[in-house]
Scaffold this motif. Structure first.
Motif, mmCIF file in Angstrom:
data_model
loop_
_atom_site.group_PDB
_atom_site.id
_atom_site.type_symbol
_atom_site.label_atom_id
_atom_site.label_comp_id
_atom_site.label_asym_id
_atom_site.label_seq_id
_atom_site.Cartn_x
_atom_site.Cartn_y
_atom_site.Cartn_z
ATOM 1 N N SER A 1 1.946 10.105 0.043
ATOM 2 C CA SER A 1 1.533 8.761 -0.867
ATOM 3 C C SER A 1 0.085 8.732 -1.241
ATOM 4 N N PHE B 1 -7.285 -5.603 7.912
ATOM 5 C CA PHE B 1 -6.398 -4.851 7.064
ATOM 6 C C PHE B 1 -6.302 -5.447 5.630
ATOM 7 N N VAL C 1 0.935 -1.158 0.078
ATOM 8 C CA VAL C 1 0.158 -0.034 0.070
ATOM 9 C C VAL C 1 0.733 1.296 -0.044
ATOM 10 N N VAL D 1 3.598 8.073 11.332
ATOM 11 C CA VAL D 1 3.019 7.424 10.138
ATOM 12 C C VAL D 1 1.796 7.678 9.747
ATOM 13 N N GLY D 2 1.446 8.933 9.398
ATOM 14 C CA GLY D 2 -0.181 9.243 9.397
ATOM 15 C C GLY D 2 -0.645 9.241 7.897
ATOM 16 N N ASN D 3 -1.893 9.842 8.036
ATOM 17 C CA ASN D 3 -2.628 9.875 6.780
ATOM 18 C C ASN D 3 -3.258 11.645 6.763
ATOM 19 N N SER E 1 3.511 -4.939 11.771
ATOM 20 C CA SER E 1 3.432 -4.967 10.175
ATOM 21 C C SER E 1 4.466 -4.182 9.469
ATOM 22 N N TYR E 2 4.662 -2.977 9.818
ATOM 23 C CA TYR E 2 5.747 -2.424 9.024
ATOM 24 C C TYR E 2 7.118 -3.025 8.992
ATOM 25 N N THR F 1 7.015 -6.047 6.911
ATOM 26 C CA THR F 1 6.912 -5.833 5.149
ATOM 27 C C THR F 1 8.356 -5.369 4.764
ATOM 28 N N VAL G 1 12.950 4.629 1.917
ATOM 29 C CA VAL G 1 12.786 4.849 3.053
ATOM 30 C C VAL G 1 11.703 3.808 3.736
ATOM 31 N N PHE H 1 -9.541 6.179 10.358
ATOM 32 C CA PHE H 1 -9.207 5.009 9.495
ATOM 33 C C PHE H 1 -10.496 4.364 9.115
ATOM 34 N N ILE I 1 -3.658 9.903 13.639
ATOM 35 C CA ILE I 1 -4.758 9.335 13.797
ATOM 36 C C ILE I 1 -4.903 8.517 15.275
ATOM 37 N N ARG J 1 -0.077 -2.574 13.622
ATOM 38 C CA ARG J 1 0.841 -1.848 12.620
ATOM 39 C C ARG J 1 2.138 -2.030 13.256
ATOM 40 N N GLY K 1 -1.286 9.295 2.286
ATOM 41 C CA GLY K 1 -0.301 9.012 3.442
ATOM 42 C C GLY K 1 0.425 10.370 3.550
ATOM 43 N N PHE K 2 0.613 10.575 5.066
ATOM 44 C CA PHE K 2 1.531 11.610 5.322
ATOM 45 C C PHE K 2 2.565 11.347 6.566
ATOM 46 N N ALA L 1 -6.594 -4.576 12.956
ATOM 47 C CA ALA L 1 -5.719 -4.936 12.110
ATOM 48 C C ALA L 1 -6.058 -6.133 11.495
HETATM 49 FE FE1 HDE Z 1 0.090 1.365 6.677
HETATM 50 N N1 HDE Z 1 1.309 0.220 6.034
HETATM 51 N N2 HDE Z 1 -1.133 -0.213 7.658
HETATM 52 N N3 HDE Z 1 -1.532 2.816 7.694
HETATM 53 N N4 HDE Z 1 0.980 2.863 6.138
HETATM 54 C C1 HDE Z 1 2.296 0.570 5.297
HETATM 55 O O1 HDE Z 1 4.443 -0.376 5.261
HETATM 56 C C2 HDE Z 1 -0.623 -1.573 7.686
HETATM 57 C C3 HDE Z 1 -2.756 2.339 8.324
HETATM 58 C C4 HDE Z 1 0.581 4.460 6.235
HETATM 59 O O2 HDE Z 1 5.593 6.593 2.978
HETATM 60 C C5 HDE Z 1 3.016 -0.596 4.769
HETATM 61 O O3 HDE Z 1 6.436 0.131 4.520
HETATM 62 C C6 HDE Z 1 -1.480 -2.201 8.497
HETATM 63 C C7 HDE Z 1 -3.115 3.497 9.201
HETATM 64 C C8 HDE Z 1 1.359 5.177 5.538
HETATM 65 O O4 HDE Z 1 6.603 4.820 3.288
HETATM 66 C C9 HDE Z 1 2.395 -2.039 5.672
HETATM 67 C C10 HDE Z 1 -2.502 -1.398 8.956
HETATM 68 C C11 HDE Z 1 -2.475 4.554 8.643
HETATM 69 C C12 HDE Z 1 2.165 4.269 4.788
HETATM 70 C C13 HDE Z 1 1.237 -0.941 6.028
HETATM 71 C C14 HDE Z 1 -2.105 0.005 8.311
HETATM 72 C C15 HDE Z 1 -1.525 3.992 7.937
HETATM 73 C C16 HDE Z 1 1.898 3.053 5.318
HETATM 74 C C17 HDE Z 1 3.445 -0.952 3.379
HETATM 75 C C18 HDE Z 1 -3.622 -1.777 9.772
HETATM 76 C C19 HDE Z 1 -2.644 6.092 9.130
HETATM 77 C C20 HDE Z 1 3.406 4.611 3.740
HETATM 78 C C21 HDE Z 1 4.795 -0.544 3.172
HETATM 79 C C22 HDE Z 1 -3.269 -2.172 10.817
HETATM 80 C C23 HDE Z 1 -2.360 6.263 10.348
HETATM 81 C C24 HDE Z 1 4.611 5.146 4.528
HETATM 82 C C25 HDE Z 1 5.443 -0.131 4.432
HETATM 83 C C26 HDE Z 1 5.628 5.389 3.412
HETATM 84 C C27 HDE Z 1 2.385 1.727 4.646
HETATM 85 C C28 HDE Z 1 0.476 -1.675 7.122
HETATM 86 C C29 HDE Z 1 -3.166 0.963 8.621
HETATM 87 C C30 HDE Z 1 -0.548 5.033 7.174
HETATM 88 C C31 HDE Z 1 2.049 -2.987 4.810
HETATM 89 C C32 HDE Z 1 -1.407 -3.755 8.679
HETATM 90 C C33 HDE Z 1 -4.118 3.532 10.062
HETATM 91 C C34 HDE Z 1 1.273 6.800 5.483
HETATM 92 O O5 HDE Z 1 3.294 -2.327 6.453
#
Ligand code: HDE
Length: 701
Positions: free
Chosen positions: A129, A176, A89, A161-163, A376-377, A380, A351, A168, A236, A373, A146-147, A173
Motif C-alpha cells: 500500500s 501517530f 492510512v 505488518v511492515g513497510n 490501534s489495529y 480501527t 483484509v 519509522f 521494523i 499499534r 506498506g508491506f 504511538a
Molecule cells: Fe499502521 N495502521 N500504525 N504502521 N499500518 C494501519 O490499520 C498505526 C505503523 C501499517 O494493508 C491502520 O487496518 C498506529 C508502523 C501497514 O491493510 C491503523 C501506528 C508501520 C498498514 C494503523 C502505526 C505501519 C497499516 C489503518 C503508530 C510499519 C496497512 C487501517 C503507533 C511497521 C495494512 C488498519 C493493510 C494500517 C495504526 C505505525 C504499517 C489505523 C497507531 C510503524 C502496512 O490501525
C-alpha cells in the motif's frame, strides 16, 4: 433460441430505438432463454425470483414508480451501502495470495511451528500500500509503502505488518495521529492528495527531529519503487522469539525481493501518475497472470539482550535500524505470491492486519510504537469493518481450527451449537478449554523503572543514523536525495519551515545542506538547531543502498517495441525473442491497434502509442520503415516516447527509420542508445539504467 443479435454481442438482445429492449419488458424468462437458459434465476437477497431486471414497477407505462417495488428498493439500498470506510492510512493497496516456505529451522529460538517446520507451505495473503493517499489515489507518489503479510499458520494467524523502509518517523504511538494529520492533505484546502510536498508535513518534521531518519529514507528512491515486486519489506520493530525453554531472542524480520531492488526516477514517477493511475497494481496483476510469480527471501536478524546493550543506539527505538554489519541477516525462508484475489473488495479491502496477531513462540518487545499499534489495529477495524465479527470474513478467518466462547454481535456468521458458551463448564464434553502447553506465552520479562510520561535518554540521538544512511549511498543516490529535498521544500510556502529543514540537514551532512540550500536559492545556510545528542560518525553500511543492490536483469521487466505499418517482422521477432529469453515481458506499441507489417501480416498491438507512453516500460525498441519514421517525427506522442525513455535513463534500440524521431527528441548517442541490429548490445543495456547519462538530461542538486 439463437443468442446472436443485431448489435452483434452474443447473448445480448438488440435494443430498440429508445435504448430499452421492449421485447423483454416483464419477461424475465424470455431473457433467460435468450441467454442460453443455463443461468441460475436472478433473485433478491430473500431468494424471491426476479422477473425483470430492466424496468422498475410503474403505475402506468410512463410512471410514477411505485414504492411497492421491493425489488428496486432492495437493489438500490444495497448499492447505496457498497462502500465501507477506507483505511485511515494505507487506504490505497494491492494484494495477492501465495505461500511461505521455511528453508531453515529456528527451533533453537522459537516454538512457533511456522518457523520450525522446514519445507511446509503456509498460505499467505500480502497487501502492499501507499500510506498517505486515499483508496482511489495513484500508485506512484513519493511515499513509504506498506508491506503487510498475513500468514495463516497452523497455530493461528501471524501478521507481519511492515513497510518497505526499515525505520519509522516517530518513536511513540502518541505522535501517530499528529504525524498522519500533518502528512495527509491539508484539512482546510483539501490538497495535496498523496504527497508529502507541502507545509504541514515539513512543519511537523522540522519540529520533531526524531523523524529525520525516516525522512531521509523517504527522500531516497526507496519511496518511488518501480514495482511492488522490487521492494524490500521490514517488520521494523524488534520482536521476541521464545523457545521451548522459555528463553527469548530478539528478532527483526526482513523480506528481500528475488528480482532485486529497483526504483523509478522522480520525473518518471511523476509522469506515471498520468500514464497509468494503477501502475503498480497492474504490474503485480500482469506478472501473476503471466506466471512470473514474485518471490521474496525471508530473513531474520537475531540478537540477545546482551548484544543489544552493546549497540550504539537503542533497538527499541523504531527510528533506528540494525546495520547488517552489526547483526547479519540470516535467510531462513521464502514467500511466493502466485494467485490474484478473486475479488478486490472481499479480499484486498476487507483484509484486516494487526501486529498483535502472533502465534505462540513469537512475542512483542517494549518498543513504544509497537505497543500503541497493538491497540490501534483492532480498534480501527471494529469501525472500518462494522463490528466485532470481522475475523469471520473469509480473508481474515484462520485456516486452522478455532474455538472460543465469543457469541452474537453484528453479522454473526456462525451458528454455534450447544448450551455452553462459558468456561469453566461441566455440561459439554467438547467445550473449548485453555491449554498451558499449547497456548500463547508472554515472555516473563523483569522490568524496573518508574511510571511516567517519559522518553528514554537512549532514544535521543536523531542524527547519527540519518548521517550513516547518507554516507552509505552512492553519489547518484545522494544526488537523488538532495534533489528530492529541493523538490519537496520548493513546494513549502512558509520560508521558516524551509529554513528549519535545511538547518536540520546540517547535522546530517553539511554538503547535503549546502546542496539543498543552493537548489532552493538560499543565499546563506540557516543555523542548525541545537542537537540534544551530537551526531556520531557510524561506519557506512552498503546494504542501505538501493542502486547498489539492484540486479542487472530483465527478469520481471517489460520492454516496449514501437512498430507501425510496414515494420520489418523479422527484426521485431528477433528483439522479442531475445528479450523474452532473458525473462522480460514484451509489449507492442503502435500508432493504431492493428498494423500491417512488411510481409503483409497483421500485428495486433498491446497498446496504442498515445495511451502507452514509454514510462510504463523498462527499455524500448523501435522498428519503423523510413516513411513511418518521418510521419511519426511530427507526432508529439512518438517524440515524447523517446524523449522520456532517454530522460528516464532507459536503453533504446532504434532502427534507421527511427533516427529522425530520436533527433527530434534530442536523444544523443551513448552506451544505452544502440542500433536495432545490435540485439545483444540492447539486451545488455536494458538490464540496467544508464546512470552516466543522467547529468546530461537533468540538473540534480
Ligand atoms: Fe499502521 N495502521 N500504525 N504502521 N499500518 C494501519 O490499520 C498505526 C505503523 C501499517 O494493508 C491502520 O487496518 C498506529 C508502523 C501497514 O491493510 C491503523 C501506528 C508501520 C498498514 C494503523 C502505526 C505501519 C497499516 C489503518 C503508530 C510499519 C496497512 C487501517 C503507533 C511497521 C495494512 C488498519 C493493510 C494500517 C495504526 C505505525 C504499517 C489505523 C497507531 C510503524 C502496512 O490501525
Amino acid at each position: 433460441m439463437s443468442t446472436s443479435s443485431k448489435n452483434g454481442i452474443p447473448g445480448h438482445p438488440a435494443p430498440n430505438a429508445n435504448g430499452a429492449p421492449p421485447e423483454v419488458r416483464g419477461k424475465g424468462d424470455e431473457l433467460q432463454q435468450q441467454a442460453g437458459g443455463t443461468h441460475p434465476v436472478l433473485s433478491t437477497q430473500q431468494g424471491i425470483p426476479v422477473p425483470d431486471n430492466q424496468n422498475s414497477l410503474r403505475a402506468t407505462p410512463k410512471g410514477p414508480t411505485l414504492l411497492e417495488d421491493f425489488i428496486l428498493r432492495e437493489k438500490i439500498t444495497h448499492f447505496d451501502h457498497e462502500r465501507i470506510p477506507e483505511r485511515i492510512v494505507h487506504a490505497r493497496g494491492s494484494a495477492a495470495h501465495g505461500f511461505f516456505e521455511l528453508t531453515e529451522s529456528l527451533e533453537q529460538y522459537t516454538t512457533a511451528r511456522v518457523l520450525t517446520e522446514t519445507g511446509k507451505r503456509t498460505p499467505v495473503f500480502t497487501r502492499f500500500s501507499t500510506v498517505a493517499g486515499g483508496a482511489g489515489s495513484v500508485d506512484t507518489p513519493r511515499d513509504v509503502r506498506g508491506f503487510a503479510v498475513k500468514l495463516y499458520t497452523d497455530e493461528g494467524n501471524w501478521d507481519i505488518v511492515g513497510n518497505n523502509i526499515p525505520v519509522f518517523f516517530i518513536q511513540d504511538a502518541m505522535k501517530f495521529p499528529d504525524f498522519i494529520h500533518a502528512v495527509k492533505m491539508e484539512p482546510d484546502r483539501g490538497f495535496p492528495q498523496a504527497a508529502s510536498a507541502h507545509d504541514t508535513f515539513w512543519d511537523f518534521v522540522t519540529l520533531v527531529p526524531e523523524t529525520m531518519h525516516t525522512m531521509i529514507w523517504a527522500m531516497s528512491d526507496r519511496a518511488i519503487p518501480r514495482s511492488l515486486r522490487m521492494m524490500e519489506g521490514f517488520g521494523i520493530h524488534s520482536f521476541r522469539l521464545i523457545n521451548a525453554q522459555g528463553e527469548s531472542t530478539f528478532v527483526k524480520f526482513h523480506w528481500r525481493p528475488k528480482l532485486g531492488l529497483q526504483s523509478t526516477v522522480w520525473d518518471e514517477a511523476a509522469k506515471l501518475q498520468g500514464a497509468d493511475n494503477d501502475f503498480h497494481r497492474r504490474d503485480l496483476f500482469e506478472a501473476i497472470e503471466a506466471g512470473q510469480y514474485p518471490e521474496w527471501e525471508f530473513g531474520v536478524q537475531l540478537f540477545t539482550e546482551e548484544d543489544a546493550a552493546g549497540f550504539p543506539f537503542d533497538h527499541l527505538d523504531p527510528t533506528k535500524l540494525i546495520p547488517e554489519e552489526l547483526v547479519p541477516l540470516r535467510i531462513v525462508g521464502r514467500m511466493v505470491l502466485d494467485r490474484w484475489p478473486d475479488n478486490l473488495f472481499a479480499e484486498t479491502e476487507q483484509v484486516a492486519f494487526c501486529p498483535a496477531n502472533v502465534p505462540p513462540g513469537i512475542d512483542f518487545s517494549n518498543d513504544p510504537l509497537l505497543q500503541g499499534r497493538l491497540f490501534s489495529y483492532l480498534d480501527t477495524q471494529l469501525s472500518r469493518l462494522g463490528g466485532s465479527n470481522f475475523a469471520q470474513i473469509p480473508i481474515n478467518a484462520p485456516k486452522c481450527p478455532f474455538h472460543n466462547n465469543q457469541r452474537d454481535g453484528h453479522l454473526q456468521m456462525q451458528v454455534h451449537k450447544g448450551r455452553v458458551a462459558y468456561e469453566p463448564s461441566s455440561l459439554q464434553a467438547d467445550a473449548p478449554r485453555a491449554s498451558l502447553q499449547q497456548g500463547f506465552r508472554s515472555y516473563a520479562q523483569l522490568d524496573d523503572g518508574v511510571k511516567g510520561r517519559v522518553r528514554a535518554e537512549s532514544f535521543a540521538d536523531h542524527y547519527s543514523q540519518p548521517r550513516q544512511f547518507w554516507n552509505s549511498q552512492l553519489p547518484v543516490e545522494q544526488a537523488h536525495i538532495a534533489s528530492a529535498l529541493v523538490f519537496e521544500l520548493s513546494k513549502v510556502e512558509t520560508a521558516h519551515v524551509r529554513e528549519a529543514m535545511v538547518g536540520h540537514l546540517r547535522h546530517i551532512d553539511e554538503g547535503l545542506a549546502q546542496r539543498v540550500a543552493d537548489g532552493l536559492g538560499m543565499t546563506e545556510l540557516p543555523a542548525a538547531p541545537p542537537a540534544k545528542v551530537p551526531p556520531q560518525d557510524l561506519p557506512p553500511s552498503p546494504p542501505l543502498q538501493l542502486i547498489g543492490k539492484a540486479k542487472d536483469t530483465l527478469q520481471g521487466r517489460t520492454i516496449g517495441i514501437l512498430v507501425s505499418d510496414g515494420s520489418n517482422q523479422e527484426t521485431v521477432a528477433k528483439v522479442r525473442a531475445a528479450a523474452e529469453k532473458e525473462g522480460a515481458m514484451v509489449k507492442i506499441v503502435a500508432p493504431k491497434l492493428s498494423v500491417k507489417l512488411k510481409d503483409g501480416s497483421q500485428l495486433v498491438a498491446d497498446g496504442q502509442l498515445a495511451g502507452t507512453p514509454s514510462m510504463v516500460f523498462d527499455a524500448v525498441a523501435s522498428v519503423l520503415k523510413p516513411e513511418e519514421g518521418e510521419r511519426l517525427a511530427k507526432d508529439g506522442a512518438a517524440v515524447e516516447w523517446f524523449a522520456n525513455a532517454y530522460g528516464h535513463l532507459k536503453a533504446i534500440a532504434a532502427c534507421k527509420g527511427t533516427r529522425v524521431i530520436l533527433h527530434k527528441a534530442n536523444v544523443e548517442d551513448d552506451a544505452g542508445v544502440v542500433e536495432i541490429e545490435d540485439v545483444e548490445g540492447f539486451i545488455a543495456a536494458a538490464k540496467t539504467r544508464q546512470w552516466e547519462r543522467e547529468p546530461k538530461v537533468r540538473t540534480l542538486a
